[in-house]
Design an enzyme around this catalytic site. Structure first.
Site, PDB file in Angstrom:
ATOM      1  N   CYS A 178       1.070  -1.612   0.068  1.00  0.00           N
ATOM      2  CA  CYS A 178       0.389   0.336  -0.164  1.00  0.00           C
ATOM      3  C   CYS A 178       0.835   1.326  -0.209  1.00  0.00           C
ATOM      4  O   CYS A 178       1.555   1.076   0.648  1.00  0.00           O
ATOM      5  CB  CYS A 178      -0.833  -0.205   1.112  1.00  0.00           C
ATOM      6  N   CYS A 234       1.879   3.261   3.396  1.00  0.00           N
ATOM      7  CA  CYS A 234       2.012   2.237   4.013  1.00  0.00           C
ATOM      8  C   CYS A 234       4.004   2.560   3.122  1.00  0.00           C
ATOM      9  O   CYS A 234       4.691   2.904   4.358  1.00  0.00           O
ATOM     10  CB  CYS A 234       1.967   1.176   3.930  1.00  0.00           C
TER      11      CYS A 234
END
Ligand SMILES: [Zn+2]
Ligand SMILES: [Zn+2]
Length: 434
Positions: A73, A76
């Site tokens: 992600c 992230c």
């Protein structure tokens, strides 16, 4: 315990900087919250009555930051270097833990998270203090720890020097007004002003000054004289011819002024002969994306902002492009001592990644006549891959004064400027001739 089965993953727009995960409860036997499957775009999750923090590692005696995310992600991924930095810089102060909830699907419900990334702050006894969803900058994380009374001072490297190691005993006439370098007589440029002549080491330093003048520039060249390379005599800038060539080693232009257009010997030097206007056009081709000063790409930090390549005339100006443009930027700078690369990426005005993580900034400062300290100007700033390199550079530059700041602070200093302050940034007139 509940068994959570299928996990649906929705990657929100990057702009939202969060990833929404919807945890669909798929068990048959247990009771518990049933998540609305239809609301895939809303931020929903299991209705957890507060996270089960008491069960989560309460043993080790240090506060703890847990980041729940996934390696694929995007926000992230941007957290990853920050977590690495925090881990190395604050070892012994607080612990940093990353949990990949896509690889370990049991973990998300354990912490009761609804989005990734989520950062959870635990005190030394394992009690949850605070949680944040989405990308979270290093400085925000640190200020949150401070808020909870965690002493961060022991871990902060710092360095300052507000008394020069050596007094600058060069005569005022031998110091370039712009860069503070030595003036070589053969390339001297003089600008007549109401306060007396301003002396510059080279045509390039002149054009740096010219590019950030706030006054009317019409007929400005009438105030400017250059030095004839052959005779050492002053000559009106607009009447001289210029032999323009490139330094084979550095790629920077070499500019020599001549009164007599026969003098420049193109056959041996390989340059071109141009007039003042053409020289000005060449010198003003590249400029700082923050303060508009003319710069040579060889000397400047490279900045990518919204797909456009621009420059920072110094490392701090490079970060300033984020403040001026409002865009997320990428800065490619070099260590002032060794030339080693330093890459900073920003997200929403915060540092999203820093390579290497040990890089620091030098904030060159100088005492003003009223006794306060202000920026010493673009020529006195820089980034370094380590604090050691910075110290070494300071040793070699005994006149420099100022202090080490983190690159996060350097960016924050720019982000807090108002549009008016940004417009005035580095403009001549803001800092009066010495
Ligand atoms: Zn100069
Ligand atoms: Zn600049």
């Amino acid at each position: 315990m509940n068994k959570f089965g299928k996990i649906l993953i929705v990657i929100a727009l990057i702009a939202a900087v969060v990833v929404v995960i919807i945890i669909k409860q798929n068990n048959k036997a247990n009771s518990g919250a049933v998540v609305d499957e239809g609301s895939i775009n809303s931020v929903v999750g299991p209705e957890v009555e507060g996270p089960e923090t008491a069960k989560i590692d309460a043993s080790k005696g240090l506060p703890r930051l847990v980041d729940l995310g996934a390696d694929k992600c995007i926000p992230c991924k941007m957290m990853a270097p920050i977590l690495e930095e925090l881990k190395s810089e604050y070892e012994g102060t607080f612990k940093v833990e990353f949990i990949d909830v896509w690889k370990n699907p049991d973990e998300a419900p354990k912490y009761g998270i609804k989005l990734i990334p989520t950062q959870i702050f635990f005190d030394a006894s394992g009690k949850e203090l605070f949680r944040h969803e989405g990308f979270y900058s290093k400085e925000d994380i640190l200020s949150k720890w401070k808020e909870f009374g965690v002493d961060l001072s022991v871990s902060q490297p710092s360095f300052e020097r507000f008394k020069p190691a050596q007094l600058d005993d060069r005569g005022k006439d031998n110091i370039c007004y712009m860069c503070d370098g030595d003036i070589e007589h053969k390339t001297l440029v003089t600008v007549s002003t109401e306060k007396g002549p301003v002396r510059l080491c080279s045509p390039h330093c002149y054009f740096i000054m010219y590019s950030c003048l706030t006054e009317d520039k019409i007929d400005f060249e009438k105030k400017v004289s250059v030095t004839d390379w052959a005779t050492g005599e002053p000559v009106a800038a607009s009447e001289a011819m210029y032999l323009y060539s490139l330094d084979g080693r550095t790629g920077r232009p070499i500019i020599k002024a001549f009164t007599d257009r026969i003098r420049p010997d193109q056959a041996t030097s390989g340059g071109i002969v141009i007039n003042w206007q053409a020289l000005q056009d060449k010198e003003l081709v590249n400029c700082c994306g923050f303060c508009d000063r003319a710069c040579y790409p060889q000397d400047a930090a490279k900045v990518i902002a919204g797909g456009i390549h621009t420059f920072g005339c110094c490392s701090h100006c490079a970060l300033g492009v984020a403040a001026r443009s409002g865009l997320d930027i990428e800065v490619h700078e070099r260590d002032r001592l060794t030339g080693e690369p330093i890459v900073v990426k920003t997200l929403e005005g915060k540092v999203a990644s820093l390579e290497p993580a040990t890089a620091v900034a030098w904030f060159g400062q100088r005492q003003k006549p009223d006794g306060t300290w202000g920026s010493a100007g673009c020529f006195h700033q820089g980034f370094f891959v380590t604090l050691e390199n910075l110290k070494e550079w300071i040793d070699r530059n005994p006149h420099e004064t100022g202090k080490m700041i983190t690159i996060h602070q350097a960016l924050a200093n720019k982000m807090k400027l108002s549009p008016e302050q940004i417009q005035k940034a580095c403009k001549i007139g803001e800092c009066v001739p010495k």
